[in-house]
Write a protein that holds these residues in place. Structure first.
Motif, PDB file in Angstrom:
ATOM      1  N   ILE A 123       0.833  -1.199   0.000  1.00  0.00           N
ATOM      2  CA  ILE A 123       0.000   0.000   0.000  1.00  0.00           C
ATOM      3  C   ILE A 123       0.864   1.244   0.000  1.00  0.00           C
ATOM      4  O   ILE A 123       0.597   2.203  -0.719  1.00  0.00           O
ATOM      5  CB  ILE A 123      -0.955   0.001   1.213  1.00  0.00           C
ATOM      6  N   GLY A 139       0.308   2.939  -3.228  1.00  0.00           N
ATOM      7  CA  GLY A 139      -0.868   3.728  -2.879  1.00  0.00           C
ATOM      8  C   GLY A 139      -2.032   2.818  -2.506  1.00  0.00           C
ATOM      9  O   GLY A 139      -2.205   1.754  -3.088  1.00  0.00           O
ATOM     10  N   HIS A 192      -5.205   3.020  -3.028  1.00  0.00           N
ATOM     11  CA  HIS A 192      -6.240   2.750  -4.038  1.00  0.00           C
ATOM     12  C   HIS A 192      -5.709   1.994  -5.250  1.00  0.00           C
ATOM     13  O   HIS A 192      -6.477   1.541  -6.083  1.00  0.00           O
ATOM     14  CB  HIS A 192      -6.893   4.055  -4.465  1.00  0.00           C
ATOM     15  N   ASN A 193      -4.415   1.895  -5.342  1.00  0.00           N
ATOM     16  CA  ASN A 193      -3.845   1.136  -6.453  1.00  0.00           C
ATOM     17  C   ASN A 193      -3.395  -0.260  -6.041  1.00  0.00           C
ATOM     18  O   ASN A 193      -2.716  -0.954  -6.784  1.00  0.00           O
ATOM     19  CB  ASN A 193      -2.658   1.887  -7.052  1.00  0.00           C
ATOM     20  N   ASN A 242      -4.825  -3.871  -4.589  1.00  0.00           N
ATOM     21  CA  ASN A 242      -6.060  -4.599  -4.265  1.00  0.00           C
ATOM     22  C   ASN A 242      -5.786  -5.784  -3.344  1.00  0.00           C
ATOM     23  O   ASN A 242      -4.648  -6.202  -3.145  1.00  0.00           O
ATOM     24  CB  ASN A 242      -6.819  -4.995  -5.532  1.00  0.00           C
ATOM     25  N   GLU A 263      -3.726  -8.768  -4.472  1.00  0.00           N
ATOM     26  CA  GLU A 263      -2.278  -8.562  -4.452  1.00  0.00           C
ATOM     27  C   GLU A 263      -1.708  -8.707  -3.046  1.00  0.00           C
ATOM     28  O   GLU A 263      -0.641  -9.279  -2.848  1.00  0.00           O
ATOM     29  CB  GLU A 263      -1.940  -7.161  -4.972  1.00  0.00           C
TER      30      GLU A 263
END
Lengths: 200, 200, 200, 200
Positions: D29, D33, D35-36, D38, D41
């Motif tokens: 994260i 980031g 929001h990129n 998930n 992953e």
DNA sequence: TATGAATGAGTCTTCATTCAT
DNA sequence: AATGAATGAAGACTCATTCAT
């Protein structure tokens, strides 16, 4: 569907505009495919505003339909262009060669149109109908030519249809596929020989 | 971003699902056209959720591509199905009649597929490539069959190609057009006669 | 496909619309975060339809980028706003106090913008670049001001950078954190004293 | 939010799994980031199935929150790591240099974490709270150290806060920005000098 | 007549979360 | 406890069509 009134242009400039929309719109659609061409592009290509398009046409599809009506006969069925001549100096072999030559010259656009119309037929009965009509017309035309020139045979309908088909395939082949190992000159000769044979 | 990985299903039920998506998706697309079929419909037809579609396929186009790979060879080029037999009891005429019979039996879907593939070629090079490959394969296959059965001729490539074309047109004609004034039985005979003539 | 062209608005009302999209879009994004703001909300906040957004911007990110370009310099680097005065009545201490006052007045939006830009930097190099450019500009501006007013020192680059940083932290602190046990007035004095000390 | 019961792992292997999810999830994260990144992953990086994630965590956000709790103090506020020594051999200058060295060594991940937390604060009060707590703790810690080593001054709260801020900025600067024209060694010296000055 | 700005329904695609096994 | 297949709601973006000027 628009509930806007469709106007038939009267003034010269307006007629010109409508003609351009059909011409450039049909061309674009054939080049890029119906679904990959949007009305903004068509309007731009025709040199008009998007709004005006909907004064002359019901919708985008209408542009394509009118394009087919107007252009596809000569593009898709070049055989229609054979002129009906006197029996004296008519030579089918020469005529067929000319048909193929012309058709190939019309090249890309004709083939693209073919593919696009061919495809849209199956989601649009009206397209199918127009296409069928033109094919029938081409076949009838060929029959008429043959008769006028005293070429008779059994099953003329079926044979004429087959001839139209074969020429279509040949032209498509010559223009497009470019199989590396094909001798297109020989292929053309074979096709013409086959046609002549059919009519014996 | 596009982080979702494509999974190859391992479990029986999953394999079944992927197969259904291709089958019903390809069918729907062929029936209604690629652009008139949305992923929700495909998922529904296959009995899965929209999400699962994207675990097995990159995108909507991928479904269609895999459908072509899987179904179109036998659909579009039925000639590929002629088995290579011994010269002794091989009869080309019979084989051709069978090919046509089978192909026609494959009915509508084959023709729809043909049209859709034919059309999408011109906006999608990958579709064009697959289609071309299959056509080449069909032609080569025919040549092989002819050779195996001692049928030789000049310009075998060109003639084989022409034969594939003509059979394709005939089948299309029989299944679809329904020209009211055509005698399809006669047409089939003419076609076969023409082919046999070509190979003499 | 992406055929939609980006239009630069010409008419007054359109310019207004584009401005509103940037203004309210940037504001929303800063308030709620880029990923928690959707294009429908932005359109609604700007009083336009979702479609229009894509006539003026490439994508959602583009709205944010243009927002940064437009608003962030004065928001994030208020020091840029110090006017270059005559040495005679220039007083750095007063100027710094004014900068802080203005910046704090710009309140929440500036801090939200800061955080959002700060964050998006690391997934978006273009955001990083714009931010860096503005920071460099602010630093250079400060150096210019100092020079114009005959304030010289060694390592001016490093010190200017540090000053920009400290002011930024202070403003952030004053606006946001509200540590219950901090005397912000004192803190501001300490910061300014520190800065003056640096430049001695 | 899941209505699944969250279990606290008891077995060794389970504890290990939870730890890995936090560790690799937080890392991912911070790198890419929130929001990129998930959950698939994260699960993959942690070597577990996606399902298991939701047995130990309420949702994706929860992973990040626990990551902050666990890792961010030392990452974001390296000053917390200064050990409280005897006045005799305590040298603030040396300690500060060490703090900076360590912090810079922790490099990218610490800065990414910083940016991500910094950003998520404003859409998530809980993140904001954790961050604030840690900052306060760092400041208090510094005060304690100073007091233990007989370094006294007025406005100790404000100054300590400022010091934490400046060091943070400096580290960020050294690790990331790479302004081409900055002498980072000099900058570090200036920062330390400034801090020492503040405490005089 | 003509313009081109504006609309908003429709589409593909992603991903947090659940659940059958 | 664990797996990973499955769900479906949500979001970015497009474009045929309309409408104010």
């Amino acid at each position: 569907m628009g509930n806007q009134e469709i106007r038939e242009p009267i003034q010269k400039r307006s007629i010109e505009k409508k003609r351009n929309i059909i011409k450039y719109g049909f061309e674009l659609i054939c080049e890029k495919g119906y679904h990959n061409t949007n009305t903004a592009e068509i309007a731009k290509a025709a040199g008009v505003s998007t709004g005006i398009v909907y004064q002359y046409f019901n919708d985008k599809r209408d542009i394509f339909l009118q394009g087919i009506e107007q252009y596809s006969k000569s593009l898709l069925f070049p055989i229609t262009e054979i002129s009906i001549k006197n029996p004296k100096n008519f030579d089918l072999k020469t005529e067929l060669n000319n048909v193929i030559k012309t058709s190939v010259k019309n090249h890309k656009i004709s083939e693209s149109a073919h593919e696009e119309i061919y495809s849209l037929q199956h989601s649009d009965p009206e397209v199918a109908q127009i296409f069928l009509n033109q094919e029938i017309e081409a076949t009838n035309r060929l029959i008429e030519i043959l008769e006028k020139n005293n070429i008779t045979t059994t099953n003329i309908n079926e044979k004429a249809h087959l001839i139209v088909s074969i020429i279509d395939s040949l032209c498509h082949e010559i223009v497009y596929h470019k199989h590396s190992n094909m001798d297109y000159k020989a292929m053309q000769e074979i096709v013409i020989e086959t046609i002549l044979n059919l009519l014996k």
